[in-house]
Motif scaffolding. Structure first.
Motif, PDB file in Angstrom:
ATOM      1  N   ARG A  44       0.826  -1.207   0.000  1.00 24.45           N
ATOM      2  CA  ARG A  44       0.000   0.000   0.000  1.00 24.45           C
ATOM      3  C   ARG A  44       0.862   1.259   0.000  1.00 24.45           C
ATOM      4  O   ARG A  44       0.559   2.222  -0.696  1.00 24.45           O
ATOM      5  N   ARG A  45       1.940   1.243   0.783  1.00 19.46           N
ATOM      6  CA  ARG A  45       2.844   2.403   0.805  1.00 19.46           C
ATOM      7  C   ARG A  45       3.463   2.630  -0.572  1.00 19.46           C
ATOM      8  O   ARG A  45       3.643   3.768  -1.005  1.00 19.46           O
ATOM      9  N   GLU A  46       3.795   1.557  -1.261  1.00 22.20           N
ATOM     10  CA  GLU A  46       4.349   1.678  -2.611  1.00 22.20           C
ATOM     11  C   GLU A  46       3.316   2.281  -3.557  1.00 22.20           C
ATOM     12  O   GLU A  46       3.633   3.141  -4.378  1.00 22.20           O
ATOM     13  N   VAL A  47       2.077   1.847  -3.447  1.00 22.82           N
ATOM     14  CA  VAL A  47       1.005   2.417  -4.268  1.00 22.82           C
ATOM     15  C   VAL A  47       0.867   3.912  -3.964  1.00 22.82           C
ATOM     16  O   VAL A  47       0.749   4.731  -4.883  1.00 22.82           O
ATOM     17  N   LEU A  48       0.910   4.285  -2.697  1.00 25.71           N
ATOM     18  CA  LEU A  48       0.790   5.700  -2.335  1.00 25.71           C
ATOM     19  C   LEU A  48       1.956   6.518  -2.890  1.00 25.71           C
ATOM     20  O   LEU A  48       1.780   7.679  -3.267  1.00 25.71           O
ATOM     21  N   ARG A  49       3.149   5.908  -2.960  1.00 19.40           N
ATOM     22  CA  ARG A  49       4.304   6.582  -3.573  1.00 19.40           C
ATOM     23  C   ARG A  49       4.028   6.829  -5.064  1.00 19.40           C
ATOM     24  O   ARG A  49       4.267   7.924  -5.579  1.00 19.40           O
ATOM     25  N   LEU A  50       3.477   5.828  -5.732  1.00 19.18           N
ATOM     26  CA  LEU A  50       3.136   5.963  -7.149  1.00 19.18           C
ATOM     27  C   LEU A  50       2.015   6.979  -7.350  1.00 19.18           C
ATOM     28  O   LEU A  50       2.035   7.759  -8.305  1.00 19.18           O
ATOM     29  N   VAL A  51       1.047   6.978  -6.428  1.00 19.53           N
ATOM     30  CA  VAL A  51      -0.051   7.945  -6.485  1.00 19.53           C
ATOM     31  C   VAL A  51       0.504   9.371  -6.417  1.00 19.53           C
ATOM     32  O   VAL A  51       0.080  10.241  -7.171  1.00 19.53           O
TER      33      VAL A  51
END
Length: 60
Positions: A44-51
């Motif tokens: 999820r943190r990786e997705v938020l970085r991409l977001v």
């Protein structure tokens, strides 16, 4: 792990995918949205970085 320990969804209840399959509200891809509940906190943190990167592109 309690509910308060989980990384929260970036959803802002403006749900519409653009031509690139990215939500115009939260900037997640359709696949990221579908898989969110099964993701680990690290995923999820990786997705938020991409977001955050996608949001930057929109702001330009």
């Amino acid at each position: 792990m309690s509910v308060s320990d989980k990384v929260r969804s970036p959803c802002v209840s403006v749900c519409a995918l653009d031509e690139n399959d990215v939500c115009i509200g939260c900037h997640r891809t359709g696949d990221e949205i579908l898989r969110w509940t099964q993701m680990t906190n690290d995923e999820r943190r990786e997705v938020l970085r991409l977001v955050a990167k996608r949001e930057e592109k929109v702001a330009l």
